[in-house]
Design an enzyme around this catalytic site. Structure first.
Site, mmCIF file in Angstrom:
data_model
loop_
_atom_site.group_PDB
_atom_site.id
_atom_site.type_symbol
_atom_site.label_atom_id
_atom_site.label_comp_id
_atom_site.label_asym_id
_atom_site.label_seq_id
_atom_site.Cartn_x
_atom_site.Cartn_y
_atom_site.Cartn_z
ATOM 1 N N GLY A 163 -118.185 56.132 -4.318
ATOM 2 C CA GLY A 163 -117.769 54.781 -3.968
ATOM 3 C C GLY A 163 -116.311 54.729 -3.529
ATOM 4 C CG ASP A 164 -113.535 56.079 -6.220
ATOM 5 O OD1 ASP A 164 -113.739 54.883 -6.481
ATOM 6 O OD2 ASP A 164 -113.549 56.979 -7.078
#
Length: 310
Positions: A248-249
């Site tokens: 997600g980062d």
């Protein structure tokens, strides 16, 4: 310049054990030490994508020094505030089942919080401020709201990737990009989100509250981008998932890296999804060549509340 901020960084000590047995001595021949924290991951991926940035946050002790040196060796500029405490170590045991043991974040005093506020006040118009990761409940949500308001006043793009009460407070502020996953989005509204149409309806509520771009990551269902003028769904590339930590980062990093160059939300969405997938297919964070190899495999479709049009 892009600034990331990690309030509670860590060293992630990851061990791979063929058969982990609780209460017994376990030995591993494969271990990794990486600086952890969502903002730090965003900084590392941005640099790998060729985008200079500066990592802000809090660090202390020999572990904090290790994080700073690690980032320096990867070409990431740092400007951490010293805590006087040893930065936490998070243990991640990879076996048939994954076990994690996370240490506590730092206890921050008023002077240390003021130091971060001052740094944010000096971020220039047109720059980016990425607040990512867990935000301690010991810090009043109003503090982070103040940071968001400083960004608004100084015309700094504010990117938010957190969850819980802090997210609930901060989405009332002008946010350029928010990236909840479907569970975090559901928790924000007190519902369970299981379908893309449900995710769209609640992402739209965030847009109506002032968030410019909402990206909802939905695992195997892909990802959803909702803005005032468009709604798009992305089907992620197919591949063997090795490690979802940092995926997600990486999506956030890819979106920022692309948008900072082209100011095109659809292109940024595609690049973000490719970046997230590239990380999922590796044991570490993605590299630029991994992302570019997957770009053409990311399928983007217009979304309508009744379904997906192709």
């Amino acid at each position: 310049m892009i600034y990331t901020c990690t309030i509670t960084p860590s060293i992630d000590y990851t061990v791979y054990v063929p058969e982990f047995e609780s209460g017994k001595l376990n030995r591993s021949d494969e271990v990794y030490y990486y600086p952890g924290g969502k903002g730090i991951n965003v900084s590392r991926v941005l640099k790998r994508l060729g985008v200079s940035n500066r990592a802000l946050g809090y660090a202390g002790g020999f572990t904090g020094h290790y994080i700073e040196e690690f980032l320096k060796n990867e070409g990431v500029d740092t400007d951490f505030i010293k805590t006087g405490e040893i930065t936490r170590i998070n243990v991640k045991i990879k076996s048939a089942q994954e076990t994690e043991l996370n240490g506590p974040g730092p206890n921050l005093n008023a002077a240390q919080l003021d130091a971060l506020t001052e740094k944010v006040q000096h971020i220039a118009e047109g720059d980016w401020f990425v607040l990512a990761g867990s935000l301690p409940g010991s810090i009043a949500a109003d503090y982070f709201l103040e940071l968001a308001e400083i960004c608004q006043a100084n015309k700094v793009r504010f990117v938010l990737d957190t969850s819980g009460p802090a997210l609930e407070s901060l989405i009332t502020a002008p946010v350029f990009l928010a990236k909840p996953n479907q569970q975090e989005l559901g928790e924000l509204f007190g519902v369970e989100i299981t379908t893309v149409p449900e995710a769209f309806r609640y992402a739209k509520k965030l847009v109506e509250r002032g968030t410019e771009h909402v990206v909802v990551s939905m695992g195997g269902s892909g990802a959803l981008l909702v803005t005032k003028d468009q709604a798009l769904i992305a089907k992620a590339p197919q591949g063997t998932v090795v490690n979802t930590v940092g995926s997600g980062d990486s999506l956030v990093s890819g979106f920022i890296a692309s948008y900072a160059t082209d100011q095109n939300a659809e292109l940024a969405f595609r690049y973000g999804v490719a970046s997230g997938s590239a990380t999922a297919f590796r044991s570490d964070l993605c590299r630029r060549e991994d992302v570019e190899r997957l770009l053409d495999q990311v399928k983007i479709y217009p979304f309508e509340e009744k379904g997906v049009t192709t």
